[in-house]
Every structure is written in structure tokens, then in C-alpha cells.
Write a protein that holds these residues in place. Structure first.
Motif, short mmCIF file in Angstrom:
data_model
loop_
_atom_site.label_atom_id
_atom_site.label_comp_id
_atom_site.label_asym_id
_atom_site.label_seq_id
_atom_site.Cartn_x
_atom_site.Cartn_y
_atom_site.Cartn_z
N ASP A 1 0.82 -1.21 0.00
CA ASP A 1 0.00 0.00 0.00
C ASP A 1 0.86 1.26 0.00
N ARG A 2 2.05 1.20 0.62
CA ARG A 2 2.93 2.37 0.64
C ARG A 2 3.48 2.65 -0.76
N LEU A 3 3.90 1.59 -1.45
CA LEU A 3 4.40 1.77 -2.81
C LEU A 3 3.29 2.30 -3.70
N ASP A 4 2.12 1.72 -3.59
CA ASP A 4 0.96 2.19 -4.36
C ASP A 4 0.74 3.69 -4.12
N ALA A 5 0.75 4.07 -2.84
CA ALA A 5 0.48 5.46 -2.48
C ALA A 5 1.57 6.39 -2.97
N ALA A 6 2.82 5.95 -2.87
CA ALA A 6 3.94 6.78 -3.33
C ALA A 6 3.86 6.98 -4.84
N LEU A 7 3.54 5.93 -5.59
CA LEU A 7 3.40 6.04 -7.04
C LEU A 7 2.23 6.95 -7.40
N TYR A 8 1.16 6.86 -6.63
CA TYR A 8 0.00 7.73 -6.86
C TYR A 8 0.40 9.19 -6.73
N LEU A 9 1.21 9.49 -5.73
CA LEU A 9 1.62 10.88 -5.50
C LEU A 9 2.54 11.40 -6.60
N ILE A 10 3.52 10.60 -7.01
CA ILE A 10 4.44 11.11 -8.03
C ILE A 10 3.75 11.26 -9.38
N LYS A 11 2.73 10.44 -9.64
CA LYS A 11 1.98 10.59 -10.89
C LYS A 11 1.19 11.89 -10.91
N ARG A 12 0.99 12.45 -9.71
CA ARG A 12 0.30 13.74 -9.62
C ARG A 12 1.29 14.90 -9.53
N GLY A 13 2.56 14.59 -9.76
CA GLY A 13 3.58 15.64 -9.80
C GLY A 13 4.32 15.88 -8.51
N ALA A 14 4.04 15.09 -7.48
CA ALA A 14 4.69 15.29 -6.18
C ALA A 14 6.05 14.62 -6.14
N LYS A 15 6.87 15.01 -5.16
CA LYS A 15 8.13 14.36 -4.88
C LYS A 15 8.04 13.72 -3.50
N VAL A 16 8.54 12.50 -3.39
CA VAL A 16 8.44 11.76 -2.13
C VAL A 16 9.79 11.18 -1.75
#
Length: 288
Positions: A3-18
């Protein structure tokens, strides 16, 4: 995929940096502890995982390959979300954040509809688009910032993103009514921008705020910062450093709850005095 990887990928696809933060696990005593290994960690689940991101926030990225490596190697790492492109109002009810926000909204009107997340500590993260051409910096509400319990995470900052786990055992989560799939971050209200940039535009606290600080004092959590601010205020007005030191020591004993140790005050005053001396030397040098 976790779920963490899923969430991190979701954020970067929206332009965020993690980047990865230490997570939370069950310790030998059955109590939840930070994966950093310090059983008394005061920043549990909120500080960078140095083995994967040795430069912490500086390592934040939107590179999918790197993000996949991080959160596959450490599937239970919490997610650090770099702020700046988005500014986050961090509302902490444990320090009066709910009451502070209610008071500000009563004065200025409700905040606009925008993306929100619920924190594991019972508060919320409210996301805004920063104003064009203006850098919004980090500030802490208990250290002369916006208001008690209201912190700002802007340029050079980060927040813990859903679905990271808090030391309380609760997870961070997107607000059902303010999920980023449904509500985009709103532009930061003008009154909030003005409140956050007032110090830079107006040369510091307003006179009434200095009076309030001197008369009312501060409690634990705001003492060191307030000593530094008061020292700087005096030195910028060319009060003799020795006199400034005695005045701040007296204020600490009379108004700080509880007072700092005198040697802590001396150390802070000395540090600020050295910075002020360097500032004056740089200014005088530029005039030659």
C-alpha cells in the motif's frame, strides 16, 4: 505491491516528490516504536530513513524507478511528501490548532474547498497552491508563527502522507470529502498569504505583538525561539549586547513558563549576537 508503494506512485503521478521515512513497528514490549531503533524516539515515523535517503528531504524525487526501489526495499516505510509546490496548513488539535483555525475562519471567512488529509495524530493537513512569485516558508505556530497549533509546511519542508502509520497506531488518510481525486488544492487565501509573509514585508512582528510577547510570555515549546526573536529585536535596535543579555535573562525568569536555564539563554543570546555582528559587517562592507 504494497500500500505504501501504491500510495507513493499515486503521488508522483500527480507531480509530487516523495522520499522514505522511518515507519512504525511493534517493539519488544508490545508498544509501537520507530523503526530507527531508538525506543524513545521523539519523532517516531516522521524522520528520514537515512539508509535509503541519506540526504533526507533533498533526496525527494518523482523518479518512478527510485521510488519503486525505496518502497520495495522498505515496504513499511512511511511516506515523506515534499512541500513547496503545494503548501500545507498542519492543524494540530493537541496544541490548540482546531480552536486557532476556528478563530481565524470567524475573522476571515471559511477556508476554500481544497484537498485535505487526516493525520494519525488526530489533526489534518490542508493543502493549498502557493501564490505566484511568492515563496511560502515553513513556520511553527508555537514559535511565533500563524497561531498556536497551526504549522505551515512550505518551501524546504515536508509532511507525512497517507497511508503512513502514526505512533498512535492510527494511519494517515485522505479526507473522504476532500480527496485529491475529487478536490484539487485551492489557491491560498489572500489573508493567509499576508499573515505568512508579513514578517518579511513589514520588518518583523507588529508593535502590539512585541508588547504581548513581553507582557504575556510563552510556555514550553516556544521559549527558545522567543528568546532568539526578542534578542534579535533588541540588537537590531542597537541595544548594547550586554544590556540585551540582561534584559532577556530577566524576561525569561519573569515570563517563560517554566524559565529556561540561564546558560541556555546565554548560549542563544550569544548565537544571535554573532549573527547580528556578521550581518552588520556584511552590510558595512557592501557600502565601501
Amino acid at each position: 505491491m504494497t500500500d505504501r508503494l501504491d500510495a507513493a506512485l499515486y503521488l508522483i503521478k500527480r507531480g509530487a516528490k516523495v522520499f522514505p521515512l522511518h515507519g512504525i513497528r511493534e517493539g519488544a514490549s508490545g508498544r509501537l516504536v520507530c523503526t530507527c531503533g531508538n525506543p524513545t524516539c521523539e519523532d517516531a515515523g516522521k524522520h528520514p530513513m537515512a539508509k535509503l535517503a541519506p540526504r533526507g528531504l533533498t533526496n525527494a524525487t518523482s523518479n518512478e524507478g527510485i521510488v519503486r526501489h525505496w518502497f520495495t526495499t522498505a515496504p513499511f516505510a512511511n511516506i515523506g511528501l515534499a512541500t513547496g509546490p503545494a503548501v500545507v496548513l498542519d492543524v494540530d488539535p493537541r496544541h490548540g490548532g482546531d480552536a486557532s483555525l476556528d478563530a481565524l475562519e470567524a475573522e476571515h471567512g471559511p477556508l476554500p474547498e481544497t484537498t485535505r488529509a487526516l493525520t494519525g495524530g488526530g489533526g489534518q493537513h490542508i493543502f493549498f497552491r502557493p501564490p505566484a512569485g511568492i515563496e511560502i516558508r515553513n513556520s511553527a505556530g508555537d514559535k511565533g508563527g500563524l497561531a498556536p497549533g497551526l504549522d505551515i509546511r512550505g518551501a524546504g519542508g515536508y509532511v507525512v502522507a497517507p497511508p503512513s502509520l502514526h505512533a498512535s497506531g492510527r494511519s494517515y488518510a485522505w479526507s473522504v470529502d476532500h480527496h485529491p481525486d475529487d478536490v484539487v488544492p485551492a489557491e491560498m487565501p489572500l489573508w493567509l498569504v499576508q499573515a505568512l509573509t508579513r514578517d518579511r514585508a513589514g520588518g518583523g512582528r507588529q508593535t502590539s505583538e512585541w508588547r504581548r510577547l513581553v507582557i504575556e510570555g510563552v510556555g514550553d515549546g516556544a521559549r527558545n525561539h522567543s528568546v532568539a526573536q526578542l534578542t534579535g529585536h533588541l540588537l537590531r535596535r542597537y541595544v548594547d549586547p550586554g544590556v540585551a543579555h540582561e534584559l532577556v535573562q530577566a524576561w525569561n525568569q519573569a515570563r517563560c513558563r517554566p524559565p529556561l536555564k540561564p546558560e541556555e539563554v546565554t548560549k542563544t543570546v550569544g548565537s544571535i549576537a554573532r549573527k547580528e555582528l556578521r550581518r552588520r559587517e556584511a552590510r558595512d562592507g557592501s557600502r565601501r
